[in-house]
Design a protein around this motif. Structure first.
Motif, PDB file in Angstrom:
ATOM      1  N   GLU A  40       0.829  -1.212   0.000  1.00  0.00           N
ATOM      2  CA  GLU A  40       0.000   0.000   0.000  1.00  0.00           C
ATOM      3  C   GLU A  40       0.859   1.255   0.000  1.00  0.00           C
ATOM      4  OE1 GLU A  40      -2.692  -0.075   3.321  1.00  0.00           O
ATOM      5  OE2 GLU A  40      -4.215  -1.156   2.178  1.00  0.00           O
ATOM      6  N   ASP A  41       2.043   1.116   0.602  1.00  0.00           N
ATOM      7  CA  ASP A  41       2.974   2.245   0.629  1.00  0.00           C
ATOM      8  C   ASP A  41       4.268   1.796  -0.040  1.00  0.00           C
ATOM      9  OD1 ASP A  41       4.821   4.219   1.160  1.00  0.00           O
ATOM     10  OD2 ASP A  41       4.080   4.590   3.200  1.00  0.00           O
ATOM     11  N   ARG A  68      -2.252  -3.259  -8.262  1.00  0.00           N
ATOM     12  CA  ARG A  68      -3.312  -2.662  -7.442  1.00  0.00           C
ATOM     13  C   ARG A  68      -4.457  -2.158  -8.329  1.00  0.00           C
ATOM     14  NH1 ARG A  68      -2.826  -1.633  -2.426  1.00  0.00           N
ATOM     15  NH2 ARG A  68      -3.779   0.438  -2.410  1.00  0.00           N
ATOM     16  N   ASN A  78      -7.774  -0.974  -6.809  1.00  0.00           N
ATOM     17  CA  ASN A  78      -7.137  -0.152  -5.775  1.00  0.00           C
ATOM     18  C   ASN A  78      -6.351   0.946  -6.486  1.00  0.00           C
ATOM     19  OD1 ASN A  78      -8.029  -1.766  -3.622  1.00  0.00           O
ATOM     20  ND2 ASN A  78      -6.360  -3.214  -3.979  1.00  0.00           N
ATOM     21  N   THR A  82      -2.383   4.602  -4.073  1.00  0.00           N
ATOM     22  CA  THR A  82      -1.206   3.995  -3.450  1.00  0.00           C
ATOM     23  C   THR A  82      -0.365   5.121  -2.851  1.00  0.00           C
ATOM     24  OG1 THR A  82      -1.219   2.304  -5.191  1.00  0.00           O
ATOM     25  CG2 THR A  82       0.788   2.486  -3.888  1.00  0.00           C
ATOM     26  N   PRO A 120      -6.727   2.070   4.096  1.00  0.00           N
ATOM     27  CA  PRO A 120      -6.054   2.012   2.796  1.00  0.00           C
ATOM     28  C   PRO A 120      -5.901   3.424   2.187  1.00  0.00           C
ATOM     29  CG  PRO A 120      -7.779   0.346   2.912  1.00  0.00           C
ATOM     30  CD  PRO A 120      -7.896   1.167   4.158  1.00  0.00           C
ATOM     31  N   PRO A 121      -4.853   3.627   1.364  1.00  0.00           N
ATOM     32  CA  PRO A 121      -4.627   4.941   0.764  1.00  0.00           C
ATOM     33  C   PRO A 121      -5.881   5.447   0.049  1.00  0.00           C
ATOM     34  CG  PRO A 121      -2.864   3.432   0.176  1.00  0.00           C
ATOM     35  CD  PRO A 121      -3.888   2.638   0.914  1.00  0.00           C
TER      36      PRO A 121
END
Ligand SMILES: Nc1ncnc2c1ncn2[C@@H]1O[C@H](COP(=O)(O)OP(=O)(O)OP(=O)(O)O)[C@@H](O)[C@H]1O
Ligand SMILES: [Mg+2]
Length: 203
Positions: free
Chosen positions: A21-22, A41, A46, A49, A85-86
Motif C-alpha cells: 500500500e505504501d 493494485r 485499488n 497507493t 487504505p490509501p
C-alpha cells in the motif's frame, strides 16, 4: 530485443509479488517495481497507493462502486492517515486536521499529465472538506455556512463549462491551472474561498 544472461536475471522480491500500500515499503525500489505495484493494485480497483506522504492515483476511467460514498467520507474523517487504505479522503482529512495541529495553512499540490484525474481529485477534496465543514458548523449560522460549501462544490461544473475543452487526451480537459483557496474559521467551517485561473496551458 535484448538478451539477458541468467546471471543478470533474479527473482522478484516477495514485497513486489504481494504488492504494497505504501511503496516506501518496497524492498526493491526502481521504476519497474513501482509500475508493477501500481498495475497490480489497479487491476484490483485499488487506484490509490502511497509513496510515503505522497498519494499516487491511477485514473480508473470508470466508477468504482462505493469508493466515494458518504460512508467513506465518514470513515476517513474518523481515522488518522495510514490507518486505512490509501485514499484521497485520507489526504483531505490529514490536511483538514493539520490546520489546527500545525497552526498554519495547508496546501495540496496535484500534478499529472492531461487526463490523469487532477480535476476529479480536486473535486473530491472539495467534497470531503465541504462535508467536514458542514459537520463542524456551529460557530456561524448553519444556513449561511451550508450556502458557502454548496457554492464551492457547485461552482465546479460552471467553471468547467467556461474553462474546459475536449482534447485527444481528455473529453473534459482544463484549459487553465487553478489555485483554489479556502478559508476556514477557528470552528472548522469554510467561511469563503476563491479560485484563480493561473496558468494558460497550451497544447
Ligand atoms: N477517480 C476517478 N474515478 C473515476 N473516473 C475518473 C477519476 N479520475 C478521473 N476520472 C475520469 O477521467 C476523466 C479525466 O479526468 P480529469 O478531468 O480529472 O483529468 P485532468 O488531470 O484534470 O486532465 P487535464 O489536465 O486535461 O485537465 C474524468 O472526466 C473522469 O471521467
Ligand atoms: Mg483538469
Amino acid at each position: 530485443s535484448y538478451i539477458y544472461s541468467r546471471e543478470r536475471v533474479y527473482a522478484m522480491h516477495q514485497s513486489s509479488i504481494d504488492g504494497v500500500e505504501d511503496m516506501s515499503a518496497l524492498a526493491e525500489l526502481h521504476e519497474a517495481a513501482i509500475m508493477h505495484n501500481l498495475y497490480q493494485r489497479y487491476q484490483k480497483d485499488n487506484i490509490y497507493t502511497n509513496i510515503g506522504s505522497i498519494l499516487a492515483a491511477v485514473n480508473p476511467y470508470k466508477q468504482i462502486s462505493g469508493l466515494y460514498d458518504p460512508e467513506r467520507v465518514d470513515l476517513y474523517s474518523k481515522h488518522h492517515i495510514g490507518e486505512l487504505p490509501p485514499h484521497i479522503f485520507a489526504v483531505a482529512n490529514e490536511c483538514y486536521r493539520c490546520i489546527w495541529k500545525r497552526h498554519d495553512s495547508q496546501c495540496v499540490l496535484i500534478s499529472g499529465e492531461s487526463g490523469a484525474g487532477k480535476t476529479e481529485s480536486t473535486k473530491l477534496l472539495l467534497q470531503f472538506l465541504s462535508v467536514m465543514s458542514q459537520k463542524s458548523a456551529g460557530t456561524s449560522p448553519l444556513e449561511k455556512s451550508t450556502r458557502v460549501e454548496q457554492a464551492i462544490v457547485q461552482s465546479s461544473p460552471i467553471m468547467e463549462a467556461f474553462g474546459n475543452a475536449k482534447t485527444v487526451y481528455n473529453n473534459n480537459s482544463s484549459r487553465f491551472g487553478k489555485f483554489i483557496q479556502l478559508h476556514f474559521s477557528e470552528g472548522g467551517n469554510i467561511q469563503g474561498g476563491c479560485v484563480i485561473d493561473c496558468i494558460l496551458i497550451c497544447i
